[in-house]
Design a protein around this motif. Sequence first.
Motif, PDB file in Angstrom:
ATOM      1  N   LYS A 102      62.601  57.178  60.488  1.00 50.90           N
ATOM      2  CA  LYS A 102      63.523  56.242  59.858  1.00 50.90           C
ATOM      3  C   LYS A 102      62.891  54.856  59.829  1.00 50.90           C
ATOM      4  CE  LYS A 102      67.878  58.573  61.002  1.00 50.90           C
ATOM      5  NZ  LYS A 102      69.216  58.438  61.668  1.00 50.90           N
ATOM      6  N   LYS A 103      63.045  54.172  58.713  1.00 51.56           N
ATOM      7  CA  LYS A 103      62.418  52.874  58.531  1.00 51.56           C
ATOM      8  C   LYS A 103      63.400  51.752  58.849  1.00 51.56           C
ATOM      9  CE  LYS A 103      58.836  55.051  56.902  1.00 51.56           C
ATOM     10  NZ  LYS A 103      57.661  55.272  57.768  1.00 51.56           N
ATOM     11  N   ALA A 104      62.902  50.716  59.468  1.00 54.43           N
ATOM     12  CA  ALA A 104      63.713  49.527  59.719  1.00 54.43           C
ATOM     13  C   ALA A 104      63.974  48.806  58.402  1.00 54.43           C
ATOM     14  CB  ALA A 104      62.988  48.604  60.684  1.00 54.43           C
ATOM     15  N   PRO A 105      65.084  48.100  58.292  1.00 57.50           N
ATOM     16  CA  PRO A 105      65.342  47.313  57.080  1.00 57.50           C
ATOM     17  C   PRO A 105      64.222  46.303  56.840  1.00 57.50           C
ATOM     18  CG  PRO A 105      67.301  47.432  58.468  1.00 57.50           C
ATOM     19  CD  PRO A 105      66.180  47.991  59.279  1.00 57.50           C
ATOM     20  N   ALA A 106      64.044  45.934  55.597  1.00 60.35           N
ATOM     21  CA  ALA A 106      63.000  44.969  55.239  1.00 60.35           C
ATOM     22  C   ALA A 106      63.167  43.685  56.051  1.00 60.35           C
ATOM     23  CB  ALA A 106      63.064  44.655  53.750  1.00 60.35           C
ATOM     24  N   GLY A 107      62.047  43.210  56.578  1.00 56.99           N
ATOM     25  CA  GLY A 107      62.061  41.981  57.346  1.00 56.99           C
ATOM     26  C   GLY A 107      62.370  42.145  58.821  1.00 56.99           C
ATOM     27  N   ARG A 108      62.720  43.356  59.240  1.00 55.37           N
ATOM     28  CA  ARG A 108      63.043  43.591  60.645  1.00 55.37           C
ATOM     29  C   ARG A 108      61.844  44.151  61.392  1.00 55.37           C
ATOM     30  NH1 ARG A 108      67.972  44.146  62.935  1.00 55.37           N
ATOM     31  NH2 ARG A 108      66.611  44.023  64.775  1.00 55.37           N
ATOM     32  N   ASN A 109      61.718  43.770  62.667  1.00 61.16           N
ATOM     33  CA  ASN A 109      60.740  44.390  63.548  1.00 61.16           C
ATOM     34  C   ASN A 109      61.214  45.800  63.872  1.00 61.16           C
ATOM     35  OD1 ASN A 109      60.137  45.009  66.668  1.00 61.16           O
ATOM     36  ND2 ASN A 109      58.411  43.923  65.766  1.00 61.16           N
ATOM     37  N   THR A 110      60.343  46.774  63.668  1.00 58.14           N
ATOM     38  CA  THR A 110      60.714  48.182  63.841  1.00 58.14           C
ATOM     39  C   THR A 110      61.275  48.449  65.228  1.00 58.14           C
ATOM     40  OG1 THR A 110      59.058  48.926  62.240  1.00 58.14           O
ATOM     41  CG2 THR A 110      59.825  50.547  63.857  1.00 58.14           C
ATOM     42  N   PHE A 153      61.150  52.139  75.570  1.00 58.59           N
ATOM     43  CA  PHE A 153      60.232  52.469  74.478  1.00 58.59           C
ATOM     44  C   PHE A 153      58.847  51.953  74.848  1.00 58.59           C
ATOM     45  CE2 PHE A 153      58.169  52.713  70.481  1.00 58.59           C
ATOM     46  CZ  PHE A 153      58.926  53.515  69.640  1.00 58.59           C
ATOM     47  N   LEU A 154      57.835  52.819  74.703  1.00 60.08           N
ATOM     48  CA  LEU A 154      56.448  52.427  74.945  1.00 60.08           C
ATOM     49  C   LEU A 154      55.798  52.015  73.630  1.00 60.08           C
ATOM     50  CD1 LEU A 154      55.161  55.162  77.438  1.00 60.08           C
ATOM     51  CD2 LEU A 154      55.936  52.850  77.962  1.00 60.08           C
ATOM     52  N   THR A 155      55.270  50.799  73.576  1.00 62.76           N
ATOM     53  CA  THR A 155      54.594  50.317  72.380  1.00 62.76           C
ATOM     54  C   THR A 155      53.600  49.237  72.775  1.00 62.76           C
ATOM     55  OG1 THR A 155      54.904  49.470  70.125  1.00 62.76           O
ATOM     56  CG2 THR A 155      56.318  48.533  71.852  1.00 62.76           C
ATOM     57  N   TYR A 156      52.927  48.671  71.800  1.00 64.15           N
ATOM     58  CA  TYR A 156      51.990  47.584  72.089  1.00 64.15           C
ATOM     59  C   TYR A 156      52.734  46.369  72.630  1.00 64.15           C
ATOM     60  CZ  TYR A 156      49.124  50.346  68.843  1.00 64.15           C
ATOM     61  OH  TYR A 156      48.450  51.360  68.216  1.00 64.15           O
ATOM     62  N   CYS A 157      52.088  45.642  73.500  1.00 64.45           N
ATOM     63  CA  CYS A 157      52.699  44.425  74.049  1.00 64.45           C
ATOM     64  C   CYS A 157      53.015  43.424  72.943  1.00 64.45           C
ATOM     65  CB  CYS A 157      51.778  43.796  75.081  1.00 64.45           C
ATOM     66  SG  CYS A 157      51.551  44.808  76.579  1.00 64.45           S
ATOM     67  N   THR A 158      52.151  43.325  71.932  1.00 60.71           N
ATOM     68  CA  THR A 158      52.428  42.403  70.826  1.00 60.71           C
ATOM     69  C   THR A 158      53.702  42.804  70.087  1.00 60.71           C
ATOM     70  OG1 THR A 158      50.910  43.698  69.449  1.00 60.71           O
ATOM     71  CG2 THR A 158      50.030  41.702  70.492  1.00 60.71           C
ATOM     72  N   ASN A 159      53.921  44.105  69.883  1.00 64.13           N
ATOM     73  CA  ASN A 159      55.163  44.586  69.261  1.00 64.13           C
ATOM     74  C   ASN A 159      56.367  44.278  70.141  1.00 64.13           C
ATOM     75  OD1 ASN A 159      53.941  45.665  66.992  1.00 64.13           O
ATOM     76  ND2 ASN A 159      53.795  47.722  67.833  1.00 64.13           N
ATOM     77  N   ALA A 160      56.186  44.460  71.442  1.00 67.57           N
ATOM     78  CA  ALA A 160      57.289  44.235  72.377  1.00 67.57           C
ATOM     79  C   ALA A 160      57.754  42.784  72.343  1.00 67.57           C
ATOM     80  CB  ALA A 160      56.862  44.629  73.791  1.00 67.57           C
ATOM     81  N   VAL A 161      56.812  41.851  72.281  1.00 70.13           N
ATOM     82  CA  VAL A 161      57.160  40.432  72.227  1.00 70.13           C
ATOM     83  C   VAL A 161      57.920  40.110  70.947  1.00 70.13           C
ATOM     84  CG1 VAL A 161      56.188  38.109  72.049  1.00 70.13           C
ATOM     85  CG2 VAL A 161      55.288  39.708  73.746  1.00 70.13           C
ATOM     86  N   LEU A 162      57.472  40.663  69.815  1.00 70.68           N
ATOM     87  CA  LEU A 162      58.166  40.430  68.544  1.00 70.68           C
ATOM     88  C   LEU A 162      59.563  41.035  68.564  1.00 70.68           C
ATOM     89  CD1 LEU A 162      55.239  41.088  66.038  1.00 70.68           C
ATOM     90  CD2 LEU A 162      56.257  38.879  66.612  1.00 70.68           C
ATOM     91  N   ALA A 163      59.706  42.219  69.183  1.00 62.62           N
ATOM     92  CA  ALA A 163      61.023  42.856  69.288  1.00 62.62           C
ATOM     93  C   ALA A 163      61.970  41.996  70.105  1.00 62.62           C
ATOM     94  CB  ALA A 163      60.879  44.241  69.917  1.00 62.62           C
ATOM     95  N   GLN A 164      61.466  41.443  71.193  1.00 60.66           N
ATOM     96  CA  GLN A 164      62.303  40.613  72.064  1.00 60.66           C
ATOM     97  C   GLN A 164      62.716  39.315  71.370  1.00 60.66           C
ATOM     98  OE1 GLN A 164      60.569  38.727  75.617  1.00 60.66           O
ATOM     99  NE2 GLN A 164      62.083  39.830  76.833  1.00 60.66           N
ATOM    100  N   LYS A 165      61.871  38.806  70.482  1.00 56.88           N
ATOM    101  CA  LYS A 165      62.240  37.605  69.722  1.00 56.88           C
ATOM    102  C   LYS A 165      63.438  37.888  68.818  1.00 56.88           C
ATOM    103  CE  LYS A 165      57.828  35.142  69.643  1.00 56.88           C
ATOM    104  NZ  LYS A 165      56.722  34.628  68.787  1.00 56.88           N
ATOM    105  N   GLU A 166      63.496  39.110  68.262  1.00 56.16           N
ATOM    106  CA  GLU A 166      64.618  39.479  67.396  1.00 56.16           C
ATOM    107  C   GLU A 166      65.852  39.875  68.197  1.00 56.16           C
ATOM    108  OE1 GLU A 166      63.918  42.384  64.408  1.00 56.16           O
ATOM    109  OE2 GLU A 166      62.518  41.120  63.285  1.00 56.16           O
ATOM    110  N   VAL A 167      65.627  40.531  69.332  1.00 54.04           N
ATOM    111  CA  VAL A 167      66.742  40.999  70.173  1.00 54.04           C
ATOM    112  C   VAL A 167      66.502  40.432  71.573  1.00 54.04           C
ATOM    113  CG1 VAL A 167      68.045  43.021  70.941  1.00 54.04           C
ATOM    114  CG2 VAL A 167      66.776  43.119  68.783  1.00 54.04           C
ATOM    115  N   PRO A 168      66.943  39.208  71.830  1.00 57.02           N
ATOM    116  CA  PRO A 168      66.562  38.485  73.056  1.00 57.02           C
ATOM    117  C   PRO A 168      66.944  39.164  74.360  1.00 57.02           C
ATOM    118  CG  PRO A 168      67.461  36.972  71.433  1.00 57.02           C
ATOM    119  CD  PRO A 168      67.709  38.352  70.910  1.00 57.02           C
TER     120      PRO A 168
END
Length: 263
Positions: free
Chosen positions: A171-179, A192-207
Amino acid sequence: MKKWIVASLLVLPLTASAAPIEMRAAGSLKNAMSDIVAAYQLESGQAVNSSFAPSGLLRKRIEAGEAVDVFASANIKHPQTLQRNELAESVVMFAQNQMCAIAQADIELSSQNLLQKMLSSNIRLGTSTPKADPSGDYAWKVFAKADVLTAGAQQQLETKALQLTGGENSKKAPAGRNTYGWVMENKRADIFLTYCTNAVLAQKEVPNLKVVQLPKELAVGANYGMVVLKAAKPDAWKLAMFVLSENGQSILADYGFSAPLKL
Protein backbone atom coordinates in the motif's frame (compact mmCIF):
# COMPACT_ATOMS: atom_id res chain seq x y z
CA MET A 1 36.36 4.07 -5.84
CA LYS A 2 40.00 4.77 -6.68
CA LYS A 3 41.05 8.34 -5.88
CA TRP A 4 42.09 9.02 -9.47
CA ILE A 5 38.61 8.14 -10.70
CA VAL A 6 37.03 10.54 -8.19
CA ALA A 7 39.51 13.23 -9.17
CA SER A 8 38.79 12.78 -12.87
CA LEU A 9 35.07 13.09 -12.25
CA LEU A 10 35.51 16.26 -10.22
CA VAL A 11 37.22 18.11 -13.08
CA LEU A 12 34.63 17.35 -15.76
CA PRO A 13 33.05 20.55 -17.11
CA LEU A 14 29.40 21.14 -16.26
CA THR A 15 27.88 21.92 -19.65
CA ALA A 16 24.25 21.19 -20.39
CA SER A 17 22.86 18.93 -23.10
CA ALA A 18 19.39 19.10 -24.59
CA ALA A 19 17.97 15.81 -23.33
CA PRO A 20 17.22 15.49 -19.59
CA ILE A 21 19.31 13.06 -17.56
CA GLU A 22 17.20 10.20 -16.22
CA MET A 23 18.00 9.41 -12.58
CA ARG A 24 16.46 6.58 -10.56
CA ALA A 25 17.14 6.41 -6.83
CA ALA A 26 16.11 4.53 -3.70
CA GLY A 27 13.06 5.84 -1.89
CA SER A 28 15.13 6.58 1.21
CA LEU A 29 17.13 9.07 -0.87
CA LYS A 30 14.12 11.07 -2.09
CA ASN A 31 14.56 14.16 0.09
CA ALA A 32 18.34 14.35 -0.12
CA MET A 33 18.61 13.46 -3.79
CA SER A 34 15.84 15.89 -4.75
CA ASP A 35 17.91 18.68 -3.17
CA ILE A 36 21.07 17.41 -4.89
CA VAL A 37 19.32 17.34 -8.27
CA ALA A 38 17.90 20.83 -7.72
CA ALA A 39 21.38 22.17 -6.88
CA TYR A 40 22.90 20.39 -9.88
CA GLN A 41 20.28 21.78 -12.26
CA LEU A 42 20.82 25.30 -10.92
CA GLU A 43 24.60 25.04 -11.34
CA SER A 44 24.73 23.23 -14.67
CA GLY A 45 21.56 24.23 -16.48
CA GLN A 46 21.06 20.52 -17.23
CA ALA A 47 17.53 19.14 -16.79
CA VAL A 48 17.15 15.96 -14.73
CA ASN A 49 14.13 13.68 -14.47
CA SER A 50 14.09 11.83 -11.13
CA SER A 51 12.04 8.88 -9.95
CA PHE A 52 12.24 7.17 -6.55
CA ALA A 53 11.25 3.62 -5.60
CA PRO A 54 12.61 0.53 -3.80
CA SER A 55 16.03 -0.26 -5.26
CA GLY A 56 15.23 -3.86 -6.19
CA LEU A 57 12.18 -2.79 -8.17
CA LEU A 58 14.20 -0.08 -9.91
CA ARG A 59 16.85 -2.63 -10.88
CA LYS A 60 14.16 -4.83 -12.44
CA ARG A 61 12.82 -1.87 -14.40
CA ILE A 62 16.30 -1.13 -15.73
CA GLU A 63 16.80 -4.79 -16.66
CA ALA A 64 13.46 -4.70 -18.46
CA GLY A 65 14.69 -1.86 -20.65
CA GLU A 66 13.69 1.37 -18.92
CA ALA A 67 15.91 4.20 -20.17
CA VAL A 68 17.97 5.23 -17.13
CA ASP A 69 21.25 7.12 -17.01
CA VAL A 70 22.16 7.12 -13.28
CA PHE A 71 21.00 4.63 -10.65
CA ALA A 72 21.50 5.29 -6.93
CA SER A 73 20.69 2.24 -4.81
CA ALA A 74 20.30 1.71 -1.07
CA ASN A 75 22.71 -1.19 -1.33
CA ILE A 76 25.72 -2.24 -3.37
CA LYS A 77 24.24 -5.52 -4.61
CA HIS A 78 21.74 -4.16 -7.13
CA PRO A 79 24.26 -1.89 -8.91
CA GLN A 80 26.78 -4.75 -8.90
CA THR A 81 24.19 -6.99 -10.56
CA LEU A 82 23.77 -4.44 -13.34
CA GLN A 83 27.54 -4.17 -13.70
CA ARG A 84 27.95 -7.95 -13.76
CA ASN A 85 25.33 -8.15 -16.52
CA GLU A 86 27.27 -5.50 -18.48
CA LEU A 87 24.53 -2.89 -18.19
CA ALA A 88 26.47 -0.47 -15.99
CA GLU A 89 29.90 0.95 -15.32
CA SER A 90 31.88 0.82 -12.05
CA VAL A 91 29.95 0.86 -8.76
CA VAL A 92 30.69 3.73 -6.35
CA MET A 93 29.70 3.75 -2.67
CA PHE A 94 28.48 7.32 -2.16
CA ALA A 95 26.58 7.23 1.16
CA GLN A 96 25.98 5.12 4.25
CA ASN A 97 23.04 4.68 6.58
CA GLN A 98 22.09 2.68 9.68
CA MET A 99 19.03 0.69 10.72
CA CYS A 100 16.82 2.05 13.51
CA ALA A 101 13.53 1.09 15.12
CA ILE A 102 10.42 3.29 15.10
CA ALA A 103 7.87 2.59 17.84
CA GLN A 104 4.41 3.73 18.79
CA ALA A 105 4.24 6.15 21.72
CA ASP A 106 2.76 3.57 24.10
CA ILE A 107 5.53 1.00 23.56
CA GLU A 108 8.14 1.05 26.32
CA LEU A 109 11.11 0.62 24.04
CA SER A 110 14.85 1.11 24.46
CA SER A 111 17.97 -0.23 22.78
CA GLN A 112 18.37 -2.62 25.69
CA ASN A 113 14.92 -4.25 25.46
CA LEU A 114 14.45 -4.01 21.67
CA LEU A 115 15.01 -7.70 20.94
CA GLN A 116 12.73 -8.78 23.79
CA LYS A 117 9.98 -6.47 22.51
CA MET A 118 10.35 -7.61 18.88
CA LEU A 119 10.03 -11.24 19.99
CA SER A 120 6.95 -10.54 22.13
CA SER A 121 3.81 -12.22 20.80
CA ASN A 122 1.70 -9.10 21.29
CA ILE A 123 4.01 -6.84 19.25
CA ARG A 124 3.36 -6.35 15.54
CA LEU A 125 6.75 -5.99 13.87
CA GLY A 126 6.92 -4.16 10.55
CA THR A 127 9.64 -4.26 7.91
CA SER A 128 10.05 -3.47 4.27
CA THR A 129 10.02 -6.25 1.66
CA PRO A 130 13.27 -8.24 1.26
CA LYS A 131 14.71 -8.51 -2.27
CA ALA A 132 12.45 -5.73 -3.53
CA ASP A 133 13.74 -3.17 -1.01
CA PRO A 134 17.21 -3.34 0.61
CA SER A 135 15.68 -2.03 3.86
CA GLY A 136 13.93 -5.39 4.13
CA ASP A 137 17.18 -7.23 3.44
CA TYR A 138 18.91 -5.25 6.16
CA ALA A 139 16.08 -6.08 8.59
CA TRP A 140 16.70 -9.77 7.86
CA LYS A 141 20.37 -9.21 8.74
CA VAL A 142 19.21 -7.82 12.08
CA PHE A 143 17.19 -11.01 12.59
CA ALA A 144 20.25 -13.15 11.81
CA LYS A 145 22.23 -11.25 14.44
CA ALA A 146 19.38 -11.75 16.91
CA ASP A 147 19.76 -15.51 16.53
CA VAL A 148 23.26 -15.28 18.03
CA LEU A 149 21.78 -13.68 21.13
CA THR A 150 18.62 -15.80 21.41
CA ALA A 151 18.41 -19.24 19.82
CA GLY A 152 15.53 -19.46 17.36
CA ALA A 153 15.05 -15.69 17.21
CA GLN A 154 15.81 -15.44 13.50
CA GLN A 155 13.08 -17.83 12.43
CA GLN A 156 10.58 -16.32 14.86
CA LEU A 157 11.25 -12.78 13.68
CA GLU A 158 11.21 -13.67 9.98
CA THR A 159 7.89 -15.49 10.47
CA LYS A 160 6.17 -12.68 12.35
CA ALA A 161 7.56 -9.74 10.36
CA LEU A 162 4.87 -7.81 8.48
CA GLN A 163 6.33 -6.78 5.13
CA LEU A 164 4.40 -3.52 4.86
CA THR A 165 6.45 -1.41 2.45
CA GLY A 166 8.72 -1.65 -0.56
CA GLY A 167 6.95 -4.46 -2.42
CA GLU A 168 5.23 -4.28 -5.78
CA ASN A 169 1.84 -4.63 -4.08
CA SER A 170 2.55 -2.67 -0.90
CA LYS A 171 0.00 0.00 0.00
CA LYS A 172 1.30 3.42 -0.95
CA ALA A 173 1.33 6.45 1.31
CA PRO A 174 -0.58 9.51 0.06
CA ALA A 175 1.43 11.94 -2.05
CA GLY A 176 3.72 14.07 0.06
CA ARG A 177 3.63 11.76 3.07
CA ASN A 178 6.57 9.89 4.57
CA THR A 179 5.82 6.19 4.06
CA TYR A 180 6.89 5.15 7.54
CA GLY A 181 5.16 8.00 9.33
CA TRP A 182 1.99 7.10 7.45
CA VAL A 183 2.30 3.38 8.27
CA MET A 184 2.82 4.08 11.96
CA GLU A 185 0.16 6.79 12.15
CA ASN A 186 -2.33 4.26 10.81
CA LYS A 187 -1.27 1.75 13.51
CA ARG A 188 -0.21 -0.93 11.06
CA ALA A 189 2.75 -1.89 13.25
CA ASP A 190 3.90 -1.40 16.82
CA ILE A 191 7.61 -1.43 15.94
CA PHE A 192 9.06 -0.89 12.48
CA LEU A 193 12.67 -1.49 11.38
CA THR A 194 13.92 0.98 8.77
CA TYR A 195 16.80 3.32 8.02
CA CYS A 196 17.59 5.87 10.69
CA THR A 197 17.15 8.65 8.12
CA ASN A 198 13.61 7.38 7.38
CA ALA A 199 12.88 7.13 11.09
CA VAL A 200 13.82 10.77 11.68
CA LEU A 201 11.60 11.93 8.80
CA ALA A 202 8.72 9.80 10.12
CA GLN A 203 9.06 11.34 13.57
CA LYS A 204 8.98 14.84 12.06
CA GLU A 205 5.57 14.01 10.57
CA VAL A 206 4.28 12.08 13.59
CA PRO A 207 6.05 13.65 16.60
CA ASN A 208 4.85 11.13 19.19
CA LEU A 209 6.71 8.28 17.50
CA LYS A 210 9.83 6.97 19.22
CA VAL A 211 13.10 6.42 17.39
CA VAL A 212 15.43 3.87 18.98
CA GLN A 213 18.99 3.03 17.97
CA LEU A 214 19.78 -0.67 17.61
CA PRO A 215 22.21 -2.03 20.23
CA LYS A 216 25.66 -2.78 18.88
CA GLU A 217 24.92 -6.53 18.94
CA LEU A 218 22.09 -5.97 16.41
CA ALA A 219 23.46 -2.95 14.55
CA VAL A 220 23.40 -3.16 10.76
CA GLY A 221 24.79 -0.53 8.41
CA ALA A 222 23.70 0.17 4.85
CA ASN A 223 26.13 1.01 2.05
CA TYR A 224 24.59 2.93 -0.86
CA GLY A 225 25.93 2.32 -4.37
CA MET A 226 25.66 4.35 -7.56
CA VAL A 227 26.28 3.46 -11.20
CA VAL A 228 26.12 5.17 -14.55
CA LEU A 229 24.48 2.91 -17.11
CA LYS A 230 26.52 1.95 -20.18
CA ALA A 231 23.81 3.27 -22.49
CA ALA A 232 23.67 6.57 -20.58
CA LYS A 233 23.83 10.01 -22.15
CA PRO A 234 27.36 11.47 -22.12
CA ASP A 235 26.41 14.07 -19.51
CA ALA A 236 25.24 11.45 -17.01
CA TRP A 237 28.72 11.25 -15.49
CA LYS A 238 28.48 14.94 -14.65
CA LEU A 239 25.44 14.32 -12.44
CA ALA A 240 27.21 11.38 -10.79
CA MET A 241 30.20 13.65 -10.26
CA PHE A 242 28.01 16.22 -8.53
CA VAL A 243 26.66 13.58 -6.11
CA LEU A 244 30.28 12.76 -5.23
CA SER A 245 31.31 16.40 -4.94
CA GLU A 246 31.59 18.37 -1.71
CA ASN A 247 28.20 19.98 -2.41
CA GLY A 248 26.45 16.66 -2.99
CA GLN A 249 28.08 14.97 -0.02
CA SER A 250 27.21 17.90 2.25
CA ILE A 251 23.53 17.64 1.29
CA LEU A 252 23.56 13.91 2.07
CA ALA A 253 25.16 14.63 5.44
CA ASP A 254 22.49 17.26 6.17
CA TYR A 255 19.85 14.53 5.82
CA GLY A 256 21.62 12.21 8.27
CA PHE A 257 23.56 10.04 5.85
CA SER A 258 27.18 9.27 6.48
CA ALA A 259 28.85 10.80 3.44
CA PRO A 260 32.13 8.89 2.98
CA LEU A 261 33.51 11.31 0.38
CA LYS A 262 32.64 14.50 2.30
CA LEU A 263 35.69 16.75 2.35
